[in-house]
Scaffold this motif. Structure first.
Motif, PDB file in Angstrom:
ATOM      1  N   GLU C  82       0.808  -1.317   0.166  1.00  0.00           N
ATOM      2  CA  GLU C  82       0.156   0.135  -0.080  1.00  0.00           C
ATOM      3  C   GLU C  82       0.979   1.340  -0.086  1.00  0.00           C
ATOM      4  N   PRO C  83       1.834   1.506   1.111  1.00  0.00           N
ATOM      5  CA  PRO C  83       2.470   3.021   1.071  1.00  0.00           C
ATOM      6  C   PRO C  83       3.558   2.935  -0.344  1.00  0.00           C
ATOM      7  N   LEU C  84       4.002   1.820  -0.910  1.00  0.00           N
ATOM      8  CA  LEU C  84       4.769   1.967  -1.794  1.00  0.00           C
ATOM      9  C   LEU C  84       3.844   2.410  -3.074  1.00  0.00           C
ATOM     10  N   LEU C  85       2.653   1.703  -3.264  1.00  0.00           N
ATOM     11  CA  LEU C  85       2.138   2.175  -4.622  1.00  0.00           C
ATOM     12  C   LEU C  85       1.395   3.628  -4.411  1.00  0.00           C
ATOM     13  N   VAL C  95       3.537   1.697 -12.154  1.00  0.00           N
ATOM     14  CA  VAL C  95       4.032   0.676 -11.404  1.00  0.00           C
ATOM     15  C   VAL C  95       3.346  -0.738 -11.906  1.00  0.00           C
ATOM     16  N   LEU C  96       4.169  -1.775 -11.958  1.00  0.00           N
ATOM     17  CA  LEU C  96       3.689  -3.225 -12.116  1.00  0.00           C
ATOM     18  C   LEU C  96       3.717  -3.756 -10.914  1.00  0.00           C
ATOM     19  N   CYS C  97       2.501  -4.118 -10.444  1.00  0.00           N
ATOM     20  CA  CYS C  97       2.593  -4.563  -9.013  1.00  0.00           C
ATOM     21  C   CYS C  97       2.226  -6.215  -8.864  1.00  0.00           C
ATOM     22  N   GLU C  98       3.210  -7.063  -8.463  1.00  0.00           N
ATOM     23  CA  GLU C  98       2.728  -8.539  -8.229  1.00  0.00           C
ATOM     24  C   GLU C  98       1.572  -8.502  -7.531  1.00  0.00           C
ATOM     25  N   LYS C  99       0.852  -9.600  -7.759  1.00  0.00           N
ATOM     26  CA  LYS C  99      -0.459  -9.835  -6.985  1.00  0.00           C
ATOM     27  C   LYS C  99       0.077 -10.396  -5.917  1.00  0.00           C
ATOM     28  N   PRO C 100      -0.778  -9.995  -4.416  1.00  0.00           N
ATOM     29  CA  PRO C 100      -2.208  -9.115  -4.788  1.00  0.00           C
ATOM     30  C   PRO C 100      -1.924  -7.652  -4.889  1.00  0.00           C
ATOM     31  N   SER C 107      -7.745  -1.812   2.044  1.00  0.00           N
ATOM     32  CA  SER C 107      -6.497  -1.125   1.408  1.00  0.00           C
ATOM     33  C   SER C 107      -6.535  -1.053  -0.035  1.00  0.00           C
ATOM     34  N   SER C 108      -7.088  -2.108  -0.739  1.00  0.00           N
ATOM     35  CA  SER C 108      -7.072  -2.329  -2.227  1.00  0.00           C
ATOM     36  C   SER C 108      -7.919  -0.670  -2.580  1.00  0.00           C
ATOM     37  N   LEU C 109      -8.977  -0.296  -1.893  1.00  0.00           N
ATOM     38  CA  LEU C 109      -9.698   0.608  -2.256  1.00  0.00           C
ATOM     39  C   LEU C 109      -9.071   1.917  -2.100  1.00  0.00           C
ATOM     40  N   ARG C 110      -8.269   2.022  -1.012  1.00  0.00           N
ATOM     41  CA  ARG C 110      -7.633   3.320  -0.830  1.00  0.00           C
ATOM     42  C   ARG C 110      -6.563   3.523  -2.088  1.00  0.00           C
ATOM     43  N   VAL C 111      -6.010   2.453  -2.610  1.00  0.00           N
ATOM     44  CA  VAL C 111      -5.132   2.461  -3.955  1.00  0.00           C
ATOM     45  C   VAL C 111      -5.932   3.251  -4.969  1.00  0.00           C
ATOM     46  N   VAL C 112      -7.130   2.490  -5.195  1.00  0.00           N
ATOM     47  CA  VAL C 112      -7.967   2.831  -6.098  1.00  0.00           C
ATOM     48  C   VAL C 112      -8.465   4.233  -6.080  1.00  0.00           C
ATOM     49  N   GLU C 113      -8.592   4.680  -4.817  1.00  0.00           N
ATOM     50  CA  GLU C 113      -9.167   5.927  -4.560  1.00  0.00           C
ATOM     51  C   GLU C 113      -8.021   7.056  -4.791  1.00  0.00           C
ATOM     52  N   ALA C 114      -6.746   6.651  -4.600  1.00  0.00           N
ATOM     53  CA  ALA C 114      -5.540   7.605  -4.965  1.00  0.00           C
ATOM     54  C   ALA C 114      -5.582   7.440  -6.345  1.00  0.00           C
ATOM     55  N   GLU C 115      -5.619   6.593  -7.107  1.00  0.00           N
ATOM     56  CA  GLU C 115      -5.646   6.669  -8.484  1.00  0.00           C
ATOM     57  C   GLU C 115      -6.799   7.733  -8.960  1.00  0.00           C
TER      58      GLU C 115
END
Lengths: 338, 338, 338, 338
Positions: C82-85, C95-100, C107-115
């Motif tokens: 999360e913090p790295l993304l 960023v190419l992020c290996e899954k997950p 926390s995934s949603l927070r990344v989405v919201e940041a995008e």
């Protein structure tokens, strides 16, 4: 085995029954069809046509009770089976009963109890997959143990299209019933529970039916079996079964005979010699020859074919040593072989 | 077809002959084995053992001339065939003659001439590939014409190992003879020339034999057929044939039934319904049931199996509507079915 | 596309990360590895070894924030993502992020919201199956529509053995997550519900884990997807997916490329010309030649090989017209090509 | 390997050449295209379009002699190769020369002699099959020795249709030349003789050409190789090779990857883990991501896809323990991911 011919009575002369009539008359050794019973007289007569000495009845019970009937093939609808089976058990003659045994477990149990009372197994249910070469190989493979204990099986049972009047219940009773039996037979244990789920249905299903359905079977030891039943799949008939074991998988009903995945390799087996590879061809050859010979002739490669092969062999042996292209010397084909 | 049983005499009770004895007795409908002739009495008796009323002779001619023999299966070595075939033609009875017809084309021609003189085809040569389901499908496919005219065929004929005494000449006379016949039969035309080449030989070939060999066959219309004959290939038995036509190819004897390559796609066919898919299973089921029924019993799924399947079906239908996992209600298995 | 080389920073130098380091350095056109970050300095240095100008960091954030890094490959454990993304989104670099993406949906949603706040898609998740030729062909086939609407999918995801420490939860998060993504991607719709069942477990599962498990996925339109996840299957790695549609089926991950069953036929497609058939070979040839050429040499067929082929061609053309076996004339091989 | 980019000059911008231009520019790591030479200026410009700093020449020699060209890809017709190859050898730079090396063995020998004089191997011939994964696996298998010594090979080389102007000679020089090279490369020995036979020809062959043809190759140790060359086969492109060895066979170019027949079994291998299975997918994923990242974006699964997968995983883990069907909780899809 006695040398005496088995005199078979057929009850039910519909699609399956008339198929069996032809089979008994034309392909089964040591058995002859002596009686056909069907309430529809015309149908019964059609099934018996051309079979010397084969009597026709509209009352099925008359077939079962006929003194010259040694054994019965029962191919009527399941709801009619119980009294007919009980009559055969009463008479003490073997019955091959097309599935289902009866339409519900209570009546089935009454048949079982009648057999138990009689003290002999006389009723065989027509679960023909047990006689399919691939399924038989799968059972041998599972029992040989090299793949370890089975944990899961994945089955697909697909028909191009269901006949008119086929219902959602019949998907279980007429179709998945085969997977119920192969599960019990392959694994050697009872089924303890069943679940059914309904995915999005094909537009080709008649109204009132959802098709395909996804059935999950549990067995006493905890094996789970998934069954896709899809009776309007459109593309053809396909029956597939993959057993997933502790050490590998084995699949039948694919497009390449039985294949396994084990120890880093996938594939199947190669015949050790010509007999397994061509057994079916030898059987077919002899059957068709015997059929033709009864009419005084042959049905296969002729003496002329043998003569032409001999001429080619001679050229071949000459070519083996000379190294040269060698013409085949062959006389003109006699008119008899035109 | 007459309803009367065909009374078959078998001449030659070696490997192939005794196989045929069992086949006629156990698997062929409308035929029974009434006589076995072999100079080796013990062998003849072994083949006839357990077949009621089957007489045994050491003089093969006696079998052919026996008044109660309607037809003959001839399974002695090829060099003995001519007089026996002529005797059968003389008597006017059908013969199924294991290949070769005779060991050379001159004597084969004498057999042909005897048939022509008799005016009837009585001799069938045992080229069993014509009865193999895959070869039959290949022939149908070639004749249907969708692939266009055949131009080339590629064949491989491989045995795990040759029996002791097998010679280089026998690779042609006993093995490639099948490809000679299938070439003529599939293409419907005569063979005009043959060539043979000798690649590096396997160390597993006996001294004096080069193995494998590469045979090239030419036909009247110019089709070339390559045949790899390899009688000590080590891995198993394999017979393969690929026909290369103007519009595509068709291959049999691979690991996936008959497959074609045509118009950008490769693959095989799917059965339209359950009958072609399970025909062999139905035949086997009925044959084994009839065998068991003659002894008063069954050989397959029992009434108990039918009862257990009915109980699973009931749970399945309940699960279909409830959507819930449904336990199967089954009484304890009666001792009769232990 | 700009001609400028993409300067890639790699975060995480474990198994997957070091694989990616080699890949970027050796196989990807237009990209070079300029930085590797891993808390384990030695591991970072190993991944960067031999790559000119590639800096090494123990603080992953330093890699993301380095001014000469144009894009980041993130291959650390999911819980660190999360913090790295968010840092990469903040800097506005891909960023190419290996899954997950992250270990849970919040926390995934927070990344989405940041995008969404940044207004650009910068984060790609490493669901590599979308780039597998067979899966890509399956998606094209489903979308082309000839098979009709999908109704069911059957998947198997099998590993020879799970690494130490692998848990039952990881079977979902690390393994089935791929089926979750391929389901959404192939069908173009969201997943609405998930069920899991536990068949009898393999004895090879570590204590506390049941293996295999049977996952059922439902989608918005009602498609059901069965997934067998089996992380200790023993025999190898296998990922299979069969889509069952209204008019036929398509399967990938079998042993024969993508195959379909439709309109009475099964099979696959034949390449129209040499380019699709040998595209991978051409890529590999050019890559290995370029690698060798940078060192001043070659890596493939030599001039001598070309010369020997020319001599064989000359003999071939002579044989074409003469019809005779034609010896190949070839000088002695020079020592340079020994 | 040096970190410096290889500056490649391309000579010949036809079908093959322009393919290579794209390949070098888009898919090959560590190489860039700096010059394209073709007498047809327009063609050269088309191949160089969009490649920053790529110069264009109508005189091929200028490309080979350009001081900033480190290595050359030669894709002009074979009759033009000799002087260009000699120029490259003179300059001491590596050349990847599309086959044939030159159109005849005398001129090929002059190229060999020039290399020998230069004392370095600089010329590589574009026999790309050596880089095909299946052929590479076949070579490894033959050399591993488990199948024993090769005795025979059977090859088929089929094109849907030959381009206009394709001649019978070109069937040898342009097509069978690949089988000449794979024979030498797989077996590690020279070819000693060649024969050609002409079966009945397809009606689709242009006048003056017989097609297919049957080529037989002999090697120094006595291996025979049959090659069916069929350049108007109609159905597609197919290149197949079966090696027949003392202990089994191995086949590539079929429809199921490399398969073997050995010790009573046929089949192929299963990947041990995800890396060989998905290597091509990882390469493709990274390449397409790098391409997109150079433009500041992504090309694959988005953060939203990662988020949706996380939500499904959470439901899956809950279902694992509850045993119940578990709905997936997912927020509405943000517009950015529409």
């Amino acid at each position: 085995m006695s040398n005496r011919e088995l005199r078979v009575g057929l009850v039910g002369a519909g699609l399956m029954g008339s198929d069996h009539a032809t089979r008994i008359h034309r392909r089964i050794s040591g058995a002859s069809l002596v009686a056909v019973g069907d309430p529809d007289l015309e149908r019964a007569e059609r099934a018996a046509a051309g079979i010397e000495g084969c009597q026709v009845e509209t009352d099925p019970l008359k077939v079962i009770e006929a003194s010259d009937v040694d054994a019965v093939v029962l191919a009527t609808p399941g709801r009619t089976h119980e009294p007919l089976l009980l009559a055969a058990i009463e008479r003490g003659i073997p019955v091959l009963c097309e599935k289902p045994l009866t339409p519900d477990s209570k009546s089935s149990l009454r048949v079982v109890e009648a057999e138990v009372a009689a003290g002999r197994r006389l009723v065989q249910v027509g679960f023909m997959r047990r006689f399919d070469p691939e399924y038989a190989e799968l059972k041998r493979t599972l029992h040989a143990g090299a793949l370890g204990r089975p944990l899961l099986m994945h089955c697909a049972h697909r028909n191009a299209s269901a006949p008119p009047g086929f219902t959602s219940q019949m998907m279980i009773f007429d179709s998945v019933v085969h997977e119920f039996d192969t599960t019990r037979w392959l694994l050697g244990e009872e089924i303890t529970a069943v679940s059914v789920r309904h995915p999005r249905s094909t537009a080709n299903a008649p109204s009132g039916m959802t098709d395909p359905q996804l059935v999950t079977i549990e067995t006493a030891s905890g094996v789970l079996v998934t069954v896709e039943i899809f009776v309007n799949c459109g593309f053809g008939y396909q029956v597939r079964c993959e057993a997933v074991c502790e050490g590998g998988t084995a699949q039948v009903g694919g497009d390449s005979g039985m294949t396994t995945h084990v120890r880093g390799a996938w594939g199947g087996s190669v015949a050790p010699d010509f007999r397994p590879r061509f057994q079916q061809a030898f059987d077919e050859e002899l059957q068709r020859w015997a059929d033709a010979a009864r009419a005084g002739g042959i049905d296969g490669a002729s003496a002329w074919d043998g003569c032409a092969a001999a001429a080619a062999c001679e050229a071949g042996v000459a070519a083996q040593t000379s190294g040269a292209r060698t013409p085949v010397q062959l006389v003109e084909r006699p008119g008899l072989y035109a």
